[in-house]
Design a protein around this motif. Sequence first.
Motif, short mmCIF file in Angstrom:
data_model
loop_
_atom_site.label_atom_id
_atom_site.label_comp_id
_atom_site.label_asym_id
_atom_site.label_seq_id
_atom_site.Cartn_x
_atom_site.Cartn_y
_atom_site.Cartn_z
N GLY A 192 -7.41 0.55 -6.37
CA GLY A 192 -7.53 1.49 -5.26
C GLY A 192 -8.52 1.02 -4.22
O GLY A 192 -8.26 1.08 -3.01
N VAL A 193 -9.67 0.51 -4.67
CA VAL A 193 -10.69 0.00 -3.74
C VAL A 193 -10.17 -1.24 -3.01
O VAL A 193 -10.35 -1.38 -1.79
N SER B 279 -7.70 -0.24 -0.41
CA SER B 279 -8.40 0.38 0.72
C SER B 279 -9.01 -0.68 1.63
O SER B 279 -8.98 -0.55 2.86
N VAL C 124 0.84 -1.20 0.00
CA VAL C 124 0.00 0.00 0.00
C VAL C 124 0.88 1.25 0.00
O VAL C 124 0.62 2.22 -0.74
N VAL D 12 -6.19 -2.13 3.70
CA VAL D 12 -5.82 -1.22 4.78
C VAL D 12 -6.83 -1.31 5.92
O VAL D 12 -6.47 -1.35 7.10
#
Length: 316
Positions: free
Chosen positions: A298-299, A302, A280, A305
């Motif tokens: 990106g999703v 996320s 990330v 994370v």
Amino acid sequence: MSQTPTTASAKAGEPHVAARAAGLWLGVLVVALAVLWQGIGTAVVAHVVDPRWGTFATFSAFLSASIIAVLIYAVRSRRGQAQGRAVRIRPTEWVKLNLVTAGAFACFYVAATMIPATAASVIETGLGPIAVTTVAYVQNRGRNSAKSLLYPAWVLLAACAVAWFVFAAQESASAHQLAGILLSVVAGSCAAGVLLISRQLAQRGVSALSMSVARFHLAWIICGALSLPALMLGPVDAGQLIAIAGISTVAISAPILLLQWGITLARPLHSAIIISALPVVVLAADVLLGAQLTASIGVAMSLLVAVLLFGLRRGA
């Protein structure tokens, strides 16, 4: 009011417990700082260093890490800061530590030539928590609940989701894709071995500096051998190689040495969770340096994370 022996003993142990807890949290912070530094440094090296010199940059990083550790150890010994009865690494431990270190990095960099580096990285680091927890479960069978494997499994699933979207973004599948995935799995298993062996050595009294002195030799030898073809291909600019070595030292060697200290303080699972965020950080740094980011990746990142933060907040 008089105290019973049990109460007095419990109160006497409170400072020790508090100090141990503080050391664990210090380890978490050090690992997090090292991962942030290493992630940014990796992205910088990828943008600044020509791919031809990638293996030389890695060779320089591990060689300089070994040299720095040896120099610090020598200075501390001369000043009397190293204890005369310091616990030494046994030959078998030295071999195991070098094998898992070299295995983690060599397998990862070979995998990164077969599949996208982001996919290789996220598979490698995402495997860490489940590998560490599985080893602990097998070693403590009967005392640990099988539910302890549930959260690391979620981390692995989130990492696999990121890798799947990375593969889906490719125009065509590589013929070596399966081999790249398998090598990433081997790299992740070796990385988990580094965490577990380092923690065991720390509990035996071996210092992080002593581990750093012993750990990287096989890695720089292998990376040095892999860099020979690039050095023999054509004219070599000595100034360029010195610059690459300098960048590698700052961007890779320094955070690796910091990480070695952190993983000897923190619990292996906590270290593995934080290290799982490395892709990330690399991706975020890549984007800041001009790389393109697809919405799906990106999703997925996320989601990874969020899973990692949830695990750290609940203490995994």
